[in-house]
Design a protein around this motif. Structure first.
Motif, short mmCIF file in Angstrom:
data_model
loop_
_atom_site.label_atom_id
_atom_site.label_comp_id
_atom_site.label_asym_id
_atom_site.label_seq_id
_atom_site.Cartn_x
_atom_site.Cartn_y
_atom_site.Cartn_z
N ASP A 73 0.82 -1.22 0.00
CA ASP A 73 0.00 0.00 0.00
C ASP A 73 0.85 1.27 0.00
N ASP A 74 2.17 1.12 -0.28
CA ASP A 74 3.08 2.27 -0.31
C ASP A 74 3.10 3.04 1.01
N VAL A 75 3.20 2.32 2.13
CA VAL A 75 3.27 2.94 3.45
C VAL A 75 4.66 2.68 4.04
N LEU A 76 5.30 3.73 4.51
CA LEU A 76 6.62 3.62 5.12
C LEU A 76 6.47 3.24 6.60
N LEU A 77 7.27 2.26 7.08
CA LEU A 77 7.28 1.84 8.47
C LEU A 77 8.61 2.25 9.10
N ILE A 78 8.56 3.12 10.09
CA ILE A 78 9.76 3.58 10.78
C ILE A 78 9.78 2.96 12.18
N LEU A 79 10.81 2.15 12.45
CA LEU A 79 10.96 1.50 13.74
C LEU A 79 11.87 2.37 14.61
N GLN A 80 11.29 2.97 15.62
CA GLN A 80 11.99 3.94 16.45
C GLN A 80 12.55 3.27 17.71
N ASN A 81 13.80 3.66 18.06
CA ASN A 81 14.45 3.18 19.29
C ASN A 81 14.64 1.66 19.30
N MET A 82 15.00 1.10 18.19
CA MET A 82 15.31 -0.32 18.11
C MET A 82 16.82 -0.50 18.07
N SER A 83 17.35 -1.38 18.91
CA SER A 83 18.80 -1.55 19.01
C SER A 83 19.36 -2.20 17.75
N LEU A 84 20.66 -2.01 17.55
CA LEU A 84 21.33 -2.58 16.38
C LEU A 84 21.24 -4.11 16.39
N LYS A 85 21.36 -4.69 17.58
CA LYS A 85 21.30 -6.15 17.69
C LYS A 85 19.96 -6.68 17.19
N VAL A 86 18.89 -5.97 17.52
CA VAL A 86 17.56 -6.40 17.09
C VAL A 86 17.37 -6.13 15.61
N GLN A 87 17.93 -5.02 15.13
CA GLN A 87 17.83 -4.72 13.70
C GLN A 87 18.42 -5.84 12.85
N GLN A 88 19.48 -6.45 13.36
CA GLN A 88 20.15 -7.49 12.61
C GLN A 88 19.31 -8.75 12.45
N MET A 89 18.24 -8.84 13.22
CA MET A 89 17.35 -10.00 13.10
C MET A 89 16.35 -9.83 11.97
N LEU A 90 16.27 -8.63 11.38
CA LEU A 90 15.31 -8.36 10.32
C LEU A 90 16.00 -8.33 8.96
N PRO A 91 15.35 -8.84 7.93
CA PRO A 91 15.94 -8.82 6.58
C PRO A 91 15.83 -7.42 5.97
N VAL A 92 16.49 -7.22 4.82
CA VAL A 92 16.41 -5.96 4.10
C VAL A 92 15.00 -5.79 3.53
N MET A 93 14.38 -4.66 3.83
CA MET A 93 13.05 -4.36 3.29
C MET A 93 13.03 -2.90 2.87
N SER A 94 12.52 -2.65 1.67
CA SER A 94 12.64 -1.31 1.08
C SER A 94 11.85 -0.24 1.83
N ASN A 95 10.79 -0.61 2.51
CA ASN A 95 9.94 0.40 3.17
C ASN A 95 10.12 0.42 4.69
N VAL A 96 11.23 -0.13 5.19
CA VAL A 96 11.49 -0.14 6.63
C VAL A 96 12.68 0.76 6.93
N ARG A 97 12.53 1.63 7.92
CA ARG A 97 13.60 2.51 8.36
C ARG A 97 13.78 2.35 9.88
N PHE A 98 14.97 2.70 10.34
CA PHE A 98 15.28 2.66 11.78
C PHE A 98 15.77 4.04 12.20
N CYS A 99 15.38 4.47 13.37
CA CYS A 99 15.87 5.76 13.87
C CYS A 99 15.96 5.72 15.38
N GLN A 100 16.87 6.53 15.92
CA GLN A 100 17.06 6.63 17.36
C GLN A 100 16.67 8.01 17.88
N GLU A 101 17.04 9.05 17.17
CA GLU A 101 16.82 10.42 17.63
C GLU A 101 15.68 11.07 16.87
#
Length: 641
Positions: free
Chosen positions: A592-620
């Motif tokens: 549906d062309d919706v961007l998902l931003i995962l906020q305050n997720m640690s690097l260790k947890v990020q590594q458990m997720l595969p590459v996905m074009s509409n997923v972003r990670f941010c801390q600040e």
């Protein structure tokens, strides 16, 4: 392409030609600091994380100057032997001042614990000496292993009522084995660090259990207080017709005296002078010695009466005669004969039933609560307290003692008496031993009505019905936990009431884990809108389906028009269940062309997720702003196309 940039933490790849800061640096001729690339979804799966750069990034953000860190360090932990035999940690600094303070506190506590022990033994259906055995051995063992000077191990109303609950009409040998088994369970809880079990018993359940137990004590002792000698539960008419006036007069008089003496400690003088301070101290000593005074003077009255006439002429019901009370060391009776029946260990286990677990758990609950109330620096070693309590009960079983734990009343007396170390228990134990050797022949002169008055006066203030109204207004779940536990304690027994409270609390916890609450809001940053999803409680794998439904519902509500920002701060124990859910939801949003931003997720947890074009990670927040701005530009670009 709606998402032209694929990155994390708001950091563009080093070699990106669209990196504004790089272009600005080239234009101005200034040297730019290289920016660490943590996650680049545009590269190969195996290269999407550059671990070294990631560590550098975290090091830049979270590292602390070594000189500053060296100024603050944890105090060196004592040797394990010193922590377990706690006596070794303070005996080297023991001086005359502490010894004198402990002597005063020990003598004062001894005068308090002797009448209490006699009364609690009667409450448990035992003769007087068994309560004193428990008081003597518990006080001495705690000196060597206990950590809180104010704690006094001995008979309590809780332990007495539980002993009566599980050992009523059973041989006294069963009580002694119960003390041994309770000590083993408590010792095991300390060794295996099982103190967290007590955390599953919430405060409302504990208060209901305490109030219910106190009310049971009052009901159990009211017959002795008024001289009613009927067994079982008589009708109201039978109860009042069988009241003996002499016993009732004795019991009620003792109750009035005890309550009046209790008020002496609250007397205040208008002027604060040495004389008034000394007088207030005297009144306080009289107040805390009220149990001993009542038992002594009522016993003295009976003793004079007997010597002027005869034992049969005494108009009061008296305590049982004690033939010999000096303690002797012997193994707990794991096999014995009673009334032409041979009991073996399995028979004793069958007789005790759930008491083998309920008694030690209640004892640990009471002891840890008292220790927390009196610990000075807030650093309580609960495991050591459980180990000590277990040793007290195991050792007590070798001296024919009943189950024991700490008591708030005695701890308060110790605190007010100026106790400095657990050494006060030595003096208390010696006083109890003296009572066993000297006063044993005189125990038979103590009226049952006076002992019942001592028990009722001690527990009546433990009945607390105030939480009912407060809990109804604040939390209905706690209200029903309190009411249910209280009623079941009175109707079915204290062990079932406590079990009901624990099970109900566990059910509430499971419901909370399986149905977590979320706060979903449409927020605006400058001219960009986004959906903000924030969990209101910790999310475990049990709440994954609820989170999935919340994300889907938010997207449908806002017609897939805005990016979704999910706060991951409260994700607990991220596992494959979390990963599968996020992957599934991200794919649905991508369709549906919706961007998902995962906020305050640690690097260790990020590594458990595969590459996905509409997923972003941010801390600040600044990184989130960058994403939202990029999303806005991409949307505007798509609209132009």
């Amino acid at each position: 392409m709606r998402w032209p940039r694929k990155h994390t933490f708001g950091l563009w790849p080093k070699n990106s030609i669209r990196d504004r800061s790089s272009r600005n640096g080239e234009a101005t001729g200034q040297s730019q600091t290289p920016v660490a690339t943590i996650y680049n979804p545009g590269c190969e799966e195996k290269e999407k994380y550059t671990a070294q750069n990631g560590e550098d990034f975290y090091g830049q953000v979270h590292s602390v100057d070594m000189d500053m860190a060296s100024k603050y360090s944890k105090p060196k932990e004592a040797h394990w032997l010193v922590r377990r035999i706690f006596f070794l940690s303070w005996i080297t600094s023991y001086d005359r001042e502490r010894a004198f303070a402990d002597l005063i506190a020990g003598i004062t506590l001894g005068l308090t614990i002797i009448p209490q022990s006699i009364a609690y033994a009667a409450l448990a259906g035992l003769s007087s000496e068994y309560g004193l055995y428990s008081a003597f051995i518990g006080s001495i063992i705690y000196v060597f292993f206990g950590t809180i000077p104010q704690v006094s191990i001995g008979p309590t109303s809780l332990m007495a009522i539980l002993t009566l609950q599980f050992c009523a009409d059973k041989p006294v040998q069963v009580v002694i084995v119960l003390a041994f088994l309770a000590g083993l369970v408590e010792l095991a809880m300390g060794v295996f660090q099982l103190g967290f079990i007590v955390s599953f018993i919430p405060a409302p359940v504990t208060k209901a259990f305490t109030s219910g137990t106190a009310l049971i004590v009052v009901f159990a002792q009211i017959k002795n207080l008024l001289g009613v000698r009927l067994k079982g539960f008589p009708s109201i008419g039978e109860f009042f017709t069988n009241i003996r006036p002499t016993d009732a007069a004795m019991g009620i008089s003792c109750m009035v005296v005890l309550l009046l003496l209790r008020l002496l400690s609250q007397v205040n003088f208008k002027q604060d002078t040495p004389v008034t301070r000394r007088l207030k101290k005297i009144l306080w000593y009289i107040s805390i010695s009220r149990n001993a005074l009542v038992v002594f003077f009522t016993g003295l009255i009976v003793f004079i009466w007997v010597h002027k006439s005869s034992m049969e002429a005494v108009p009061f019901a008296l305590s049982a005669k004690v033939s010999s009370a000096m303690p002797t060391i012997k193994l707990p009776p794991f096999a014995f004969e009673y009334q032409n029946r041979t009991y073996v260990f399995t028979d004793i286990l069958h007789e005790l039933g759930s008491g083998i677990v309920v008694v030690p758990i209640v004892a640990v609950l009471a002891n840890v609560a008292i220790a927390k109330a009196f610990v000075k620096d807030g650093n309580l070693d609960a495991s050591q307290e459980m180990l000590t309590l277990g040793l007290c009960n195991i050792a007590g079983s070798f001296f024919s003692a009943m189950p024991t734990c700490g008591a708030f009343t005695r701890s308060a007396v110790s605190q007010a008496s100026g106790v400095r170390t657990p050494m006060a228990g030595i003096y208390t134990g010696l006083i109890v031993l003296s009572a066993l050797s000297i006063l044993t022949p005189y125990f038979q002169y103590i009226p049952k009505a006076s002992l019942s008055a001592v028990l009722i006066a001690a527990v009546i203030f433990m009945i607390d019905l105030a939480p009912v109204k407060e809990l109804w207004q604040l939390n209905k779940k706690d209200f029903f936990s309190w009411v249910g536990s209280f009623i079941i304690c009175l109707v079915a027994g204290v062990e079932l009431g406590l079990l009901f409270g624990i099970v109900l609390s566990m059910v509430f916890i499971l419901l909370r884990l399986g149905n977590p609450k979320f706060e979903v809001n449409l927020k605006q940053h400058e001219s960009t809108y986004y959906i903000h999803v924030v969990p209101q409680s910790d999310i475990y794998y049990t709440g994954v389906d609820a989170l999935r439904n919340e994300l889907r519902g938010a997207c449908r509500l806002y017609r897939h028009d805005f990016p979704v920002v999910l706060d991951c701060t409260r994700f607990m124990q991220f596992d494959a269940t979390f990963s599968e859910m996020l992957i599934s939801v991200a794919k649905e949003m991508a369709a549906d062309d919706v961007l998902l931003i995962l906020q305050n997720m640690s690097l260790k947890v990020q590594q458990m997720l595969p590459v996905m074009s509409n997923v972003r990670f941010c801390q600040e927040d600044s990184q989130l702003s960058s994403y939202l701005q990029t999303e806005k530009e991409a949307t505007f670009s798509d609209a132009k196309l």
